[in-house]
Scaffold this active site. Structure first.
Site, PDB file in Angstrom:
ATOM      1  CG  ASP A  72      -1.726   1.186   1.616  1.00 31.92           C
ATOM      2  OD1 ASP A  72      -2.359   1.651   0.535  1.00 31.92           O
ATOM      3  OD2 ASP A  72      -1.221   1.782   2.656  1.00 31.92           O
ATOM      4  CG  ASP A  85      -1.620   7.587   0.081  1.00 35.75           C
ATOM      5  OD1 ASP A  85      -0.655   8.384  -0.383  1.00 35.75           O
ATOM      6  OD2 ASP A  85      -2.386   7.178  -0.826  1.00 35.75           O
ATOM      7  CG  ASP A 101      -1.958   2.487   6.345  1.00 40.48           C
ATOM      8  OD1 ASP A 101      -2.482   3.507   6.906  1.00 40.48           O
ATOM      9  OD2 ASP A 101      -2.145   2.395   5.080  1.00 40.48           O
TER      10      ASP A 101
END
Length: 231
Positions: free
Chosen positions: A12, A14, A171
């Site tokens: 991922d 961001d 995240d």
């Protein structure tokens, strides 16, 4: 073939590779203020961590009763975000080390993100990560964003990898859910500490509750090595 065998790693972007959330928050705050919505807080922003930019704007339109078309609001948000992202985007140092370690080992890697293609390109180019991360999938290119598995499955397809051989770094809970739905293992590094107990994170093979403070390139690499030898 690397010591990790057939393993491929999908990142991922961001909140995982880069701390772009402050830029997204500020771009969102400005976009909403332009529409007369003031007082947008970081706590409110955290509700949208992990879902695509387009879905975020769609939820804003519904929540705040915004009148402009979704695409117009999205364009405004993206313009503001790109200005901020090009000015300054912080790469997590241990994540950069991990990307470089995987590249040195010849492990196939990709980025699968809810951001737009332009935003992904701007960040990867501006931070120098583009030198190693050349396979990129935006949620704009698939039917459904996270928590649907589409972006991860498309990344695996482009890497010519079996989903079962892929490990995702995420995240956010929707991303962990997407990895699980894709049949991929997951290293979860929660951006919002309070979300570490989210049931979606329980599906991760490795959950680092301390987030980026706990993550190291060596810890992740060692876990990958053990996971590869066990499979």
């Amino acid at each position: 073939m690397s010591t990790l065998g057939r393993t491929s790693v999908i990142f991922d972007l961001d909140g995982t590779l880069v701390d772009s959330e402050p830029n997204y928050f500020e771009a969102g705050r400005q976009t909403l203020a332009e529409q007369g919505i003031t007082g947008f807080t970081w706590t409110e922003h955290e509700r949208y961590v992990g879902i695509s930019t387009r879905e975020t704007v769609a939820l804003w339109r519904e929540r705040y009763g915004l009148r402009p078309p979704l695409d117009a609001l999205l364009a405004d948000l993206n313009r503001r975000y790109l200005e901020l992202a090009r000015a300054a985007t912080h790469v997590y140092p241990e994540m950069r080390k991990f990307v470089e370690l995987l590249a040195a080992e010849g492990v196939p890697t990709a980025v699968a993100s809810g951001s737009t293609p332009a935003a992904i390109e701007a960040i990867l180019t501006g931070t120098g990560l583009a030198a190693h991360l050349t396979t990129v999938v935006s949620a704009d290119e698939v039917a459904h964003g996270k928590p649907a598995p589409d972006v991860f499955l498309e990344a695996a397809r482009r890497l010519d990898a079996d989903p079962a051989d892929c490990v995702v770094l995420e995240d956010a809970a929707p991303g962990a859910a997407a990895a699980h739905a894709a049949g991929m293992r997951c290293i979860a590094v929660p951006y919002v500490a309070a979300q570490a107990d989210d049931p979606e994170f329980a599906t991760a093979g490795l959950l680092l509750r301390g987030g980026q403070r706990e993550f190291t390139a060596q810890t992740a690499y060692d876990w990958l090595t053990r996971s590869a030898s066990a499979s």
